[in-house]
Enzyme design. Sequence first.
Site, short mmCIF file in Angstrom:
data_model
loop_
_atom_site.label_atom_id
_atom_site.label_comp_id
_atom_site.label_asym_id
_atom_site.label_seq_id
_atom_site.Cartn_x
_atom_site.Cartn_y
_atom_site.Cartn_z
N CYS B 37 19.03 13.65 14.56
CA CYS B 37 17.62 13.85 14.23
C CYS B 37 16.71 13.24 15.30
CB CYS B 37 17.30 13.22 12.88
SG CYS B 37 18.31 13.88 11.57
N ASP B 39 16.24 10.06 15.91
CA ASP B 39 15.72 8.72 15.58
C ASP B 39 16.80 7.88 14.89
OD1 ASP B 39 12.71 9.04 15.95
OD2 ASP B 39 13.09 10.63 14.50
N CYS B 64 11.53 8.23 19.76
CA CYS B 64 10.36 8.41 20.60
C CYS B 64 9.52 7.14 20.63
CB CYS B 64 9.54 9.58 20.09
SG CYS B 64 8.85 9.31 18.47
N CYS B 107 8.16 8.76 11.69
CA CYS B 107 8.55 7.51 12.36
C CYS B 107 8.20 6.30 11.49
CB CYS B 107 7.85 7.36 13.71
SG CYS B 107 8.22 8.67 14.88
#
Lengths: 406, 132
Positions: B37, B39, B64, B107
């Site tokens: 994914c 992350d 990211c 996030c």
Amino acid sequence: MVKLPIYMDNHATTPLDPRVLKAMMPYLTDQFGNAASRNHKFGWEAEEAVEEARRQIAALIGADAREIVFTSGATESDNLAVKGVAWMYREKGDHIITAVTEHKAILDTCKHLEKEGFRVTFLPVDSKGLVDLDDLRKAITDKTILISIMTANNEVGVIQDIKAIGKIARERGVLFHTDAVQAAGKVPFNVNEMNVDIASLSAHKFYGPKGVGALYVRRRNPRVLLTPIIDGGGHERGMRSGTLNVPGIAGFGKAAQIAREEMPKESAEMFRLRERLRTTLERELDEIYINGDLQRRLPGNLNMSFAYVEGESLLMGINDVAVSSGSACTSASLEPSYVLKALGVGEDLAHTSIRFGIGRFNTEEEVDYVAGRVTEVVRRLRELSPLYEMAKEGIDLKSVHWATEA
Amino acid sequence: MAYSDKVIDHYNNPRNVGSLPKEDPNVGTGLVGAPECGDVMKLQIKVNEESGVIEDAKFKTFGCGSAIASSSLATEWVKGKTLGEALAIKNTDIVKELSLPPVKIHCSVLAEDAIKAAVTDWKKKHGDGLTS
């Protein structure tokens, strides 16, 4: 000292060559005529500029000037090629063959045609990014009217065996279109030697202006007919109506002329710089992987995965260098690159990929700077990466049960 | 892709990077997300058994810039808090603090999940656990 930021994303677009701008200027100023105006000097000058460009572009790809149809760019060229053939030859057949790694301008056009009742075969590619010629042969039926396979891929730079594909198409009496947007002006591309019937080109991929493209449409053996997708005044032999973008076309022609004259020297230099970048990175960093075949590849392309480092965070770290990533986070869809997926690159590695596109104006100094920055940032982000830590502890990341649903 | 100054600051100077010994009974480890994914966050807390206060926190993140910033911020915020207070941190607080755009909200969700997972792990080690 290198001048920052550095542009190394030449597959997305290229800067305008100053010589091209110079060729365009008269048509942006005094010589503003409409190329379709047949009865005064302004029109004649514009028409002359367009015809000169047509010859220059034809010369780049070994075509006849009359076989060049100007468009607004590659997306329109791809649409015109695929829809134009599909609609013109519908009574002959309803089957189109393409490949999964094509540009969206082809894939989405094909999907549109599927909704109209056409059948489309999306050929897979191997781990190098190449279409299997036997797969292609087997996919052809007596209802196949078009094969559309790109020459060079925009993400991984892989160059298909266009000559062989064209030969197969010719033998089976199927028209062959290739999206040559990334290849033309970078590597030798000749429509006759390669048995190409229709080819899409774009000016801004080889140092010309944006907003202008062309479609090569073969006039004989076989003569290709296309149903237009835009109706109007019947410009461009009825295939593409609309007042011609004369300054854009003049620039496109000049860009084609420069590319043709300088290709041998330029492609060798691109290759040298690309290899310098690749070998430096491979020397400095472990666990980096090249995506796509290294031999059959555009000289300026390097697509690499930096394991354990997410692509967008890497881009953020090298913010004085313009490159692009196959990571989901850089796209609106949140899906990683479908091209890398088609090559069998795992999603974990697809998220860590970076595409470097070296172009005419990049220097050795810039390449060294980019290699240094990437090395530094990858090292830093690996220190921050739980995956790198786990891998170093000997944990097989594939065996970990990831809680994907939080 | 315009990042807020706070995201850039956390990305350039991440707080509390590192690892705590995960076998330590006073350390709770949360590992959330998946490489596929794009992350993965590891967030660890060291809890004072007597007071139930988080004395230290460390993180490592694959993701990211916004994911790195969210987890960096999370470690900053949980330090000095009780487990109950840490669990009260909401992803929306992180979104607000870092000015995350809609496309980066996941996030912040992951950072909240990482805190929860670390607390859960600590509680698991302590059987009865401290009521939050």
